[in-house]
Design an enzyme around this catalytic site. Structure first.
Site, PDB file in Angstrom:
ATOM      1  N   GLU A 159       0.524  -0.846   0.194  1.00  0.00           N
ATOM      2  CA  GLU A 159      -0.110  -0.001  -0.027  1.00  0.00           C
ATOM      3  C   GLU A 159       0.748   1.287  -0.200  1.00  0.00           C
ATOM      4  O   GLU A 159       0.755   2.069   0.859  1.00  0.00           O
ATOM      5  CB  GLU A 159      -1.368  -0.070   0.696  1.00  0.00           C
ATOM      6  CG  GLU A 159      -2.582  -1.142   1.137  1.00  0.00           C
ATOM      7  CD  GLU A 159      -2.784  -1.309   1.738  1.00  0.00           C
ATOM      8  OE1 GLU A 159      -3.063  -0.892   3.276  1.00  0.00           O
ATOM      9  OE2 GLU A 159      -3.609  -1.985   2.014  1.00  0.00           O
ATOM     10  N   GLU A 305      -5.101  -8.204   0.866  1.00  0.00           N
ATOM     11  CA  GLU A 305      -5.856  -8.464   1.543  1.00  0.00           C
ATOM     12  C   GLU A 305      -6.791  -7.494   0.861  1.00  0.00           C
ATOM     13  O   GLU A 305      -7.479  -7.660  -0.089  1.00  0.00           O
ATOM     14  CB  GLU A 305      -5.227  -6.241   2.169  1.00  0.00           C
ATOM     15  CG  GLU A 305      -3.838  -6.813   2.135  1.00  0.00           C
ATOM     16  CD  GLU A 305      -3.620  -5.619   3.423  1.00  0.00           C
ATOM     17  OE1 GLU A 305      -4.916  -4.736   3.594  1.00  0.00           O
ATOM     18  OE2 GLU A 305      -2.728  -5.819   3.444  1.00  0.00           O
TER      19      GLU A 305
END
Length: 537
Positions: A159, A305
């Site tokens: 991320e 995720e």
């Protein structure tokens, strides 16, 4: 009471699809994987579900002791990594290797994230990072063999679009990806590398530039966020960069949380904006169209995720509606992407520090006390599904496994609950309790033709009163710290789903009638698959 008739035909032949739901599972960070309780919980998960891969943060963080300095020189020590990977492989699960975070000795700054202080700055010299990655990958190949490691995946960072996880710019990340990919492929072209592991899908231009710009967040000014067009972050720019620089890319990874409250307005508070449950399907279609546009339509997609929310203090994670969302995803997403990795398998998870109490809205399928949550049972039921999809509706799916056995999954998603289970801010769990019983019972009449004469099938049902340890925890008065007796009672309750056997008729038709409560999950599977009594704590 609502009534639903579901008709399937087992005579249908269909294409073999990826094992989406149980291809990969997630965990918090690498160092947690050296704990005995963490490993025992992973073993329990594998005994009940059997995942192929596991992904986690922090493989290269300082607590793993990878980069050390001695007499003014940099050395690499892979002992903790070896210990962890040895234990994972012994449990029949391979690492999906996230290359993060930055060792302090290679870092350009001191910015850290989480309770365990993961360094999120760019390398002071990208060549040092490349040298670390090439040494690590070569060591793994020497230790486990190329034939084994070429089955793994190497994902660059986590991320990086969020300031919380990357102190650099988008261009800095692209340079990190270039160096990482070059390092992995220098060991062997057969090894798989990819990214960009970005979060989240957004409906605005907050990530259009080099750095995150919260002033452009559109959801702050929109009542109906499902009216907006949501798109993945950095994917177009990343694919363009990879193509222009002629870089290797073996898979694409993103994190499709169905929310927009990980960031909100930057104040540190959350608003709980959740999207419709179908948003996950919309995100898959959008991502695929972008990949096709740039000529990457054949690349695997790994959602590395995923959960109903990105908060580790969201009480919905502990309750029955989370099980409903897991089952709904298994029904509707199976076969459409290569992985949908549930974040995470355990509440032994320390981004905000050690868990504050027994049930606290943690990400995990299993509590810190090794009590399976309702979502664990739903994942266990989903793991029985096969690779060949014979038919599905919005709330039911019929599959055939490679061994020829049939398996089906059903969920009663309350009709008026159009959104993904919403956040109940910690420590107020009353909203989660109310939502759990919000909806109507549904009478499900299922008819499956072509199963063969006198074939035996097992039926298993998870609902509010059966297999739901959280419900018993409520009745016990929400104890924060469990006694041994309370732990045993809760574990037993988690295994107390409804179970019975049915038989197909003389015509080879299987008929099942069942009443499903709101959020209830039902599994039907041909005997010869793991018995419902194989539940292992």
């Amino acid at each position: 009471m609502e009534k639903t008739a579901i008709l399937f035909d087992a005579n249908i032949k269909s294409e073999i699809k990826p094992r989406t739901m149980c291809n990969m599972i997630s965990a918090g960070r690498a160092m947690e994987g050296l704990r005995t309780d963490w490993l025992k919980q992973l073993e329990m998960l594998q005994n009940n579900c059997h995942f192929n891969y596991i992904r986690f943060h922090g493989l290269l963080s300082d607590d793993m002791g990878v980069v050390i300095e001695k007499n003014g020189r940099i050395y690499y020590n892979f002992h903790f990594i070896d210990e962890l990977f040895d234990r994972l492989l012994a449990l029949g699960i391979r690492p999906f290797v996230e290359l993060a975070f930055m060792p302090s000795l290679l870092a350009s700054g001191k910015k850290t994230q989480f309770w365990y202080r993961a360094n999120v700055t760019v390398p002071k010299d990208v060549r040092l990072w490349e040298d670390l990655i090439s040494h690590l990958v070569r060591h793994l190949v020497d230790r486990y063999g190329l034939e084994e490691v070429e089955k793994w995946y190497f994902e660059v960072w986590n991320e990086a679009n969020l300031d919380a996880f990357w102190a650099g710019t988008r261009s800095d990340y692209f340079r990190l990806y270039e160096a990482s990919a070059r390092a992995v492929k220098s060991v062997s072209e057969k090894l798989r590398v990819g990214g960009p592991a970005t979060s989240n899908f957004v409906p605005d231009d907050r990530f259009k530039g080099e750095r995150e710009d919260l002033a452009k967040q559109a959801t702050l000014k929109c009542e109906d966020i499902d009216s907006l067009f949501w798109k993945p972050v950095w994917i177009e720019e990343f694919l363009y960069f990879v193509k222009e620089e002629n870089l290797p890319l073996d898979f694409v990874s993103v994190h499709p949380y169905p929310t927009d409250f990980a960031l909100d307005d930057g104040s540190g508070t959350t608003k709980g904006r959740t999207r419709k449950k179908e948003s996950l399907l919309d995100d898959i279609d959008t991502l695929r169209s972008i990949m096709c546009k740039h000529g990457f339509e054949n690349l695997p997609i790994h959602f590395t995720e995923w959960n109903s929310s990105p908060s580790s203090r969201d009480y919905a994670h502990d309750y029955l509606q989370e099980a409903g969302y897991v089952a709904w995803a298994a029904i509707n997403v199976s076969g459409k992407v290569d992985s949908l990795s549930y974040w995470t398998f355990t509440d032994i998870f320390e981004e905000e520090g050690p868990a504050p109490e027994a049930f606290h809205g943690g990400f995990g399928l299993i509590t810190i006390d090794s009590v399976p949550k309702p979502a664990f049972n739903a994942m266990r039921m989903a793991s029985r599904l096969g690779e060949e999809i014979l038919g599905r509706s919005g709330e039911a799916i019929l599959t055939r496994r490679k061994d020829g056995m049939l398996a089906a999954l059903f969920v009663n998603w309350p009709e008026k609950m159009t959104k993904v289970p919403s956040m109940s801010p910690y420590p107020d769990y009353t909203k989660a309790e109310r939502e759990e019983i919000d909806g109507e019972n549904r009478e499900v009449a299922t008819r499956i033709a072509g199963v063969g004469k006198d074939r035996l099938f097992a039926v298993e049902i998870l609902d509010r009163e059966h297999g739901n340890a959280t419900r018993l925890w409520e009745q016990l008065g929400h104890p924060e710290n469990l006694s041994r007796e309370e732990k045993s009672l809760l574990q037993a309750e988690a295994g107390s789903t409804i179970r019975y056997i049915v038989r197909s008729d003389e015509e080879g038709v299987l008929t099942i009638e069942a009443v499903l409560e709101p959020w209830a999950v039902m599994s039907i599977f041909e005997l010869g698959l793991p018995s419902p009594d194989s539940f292992d704590v």
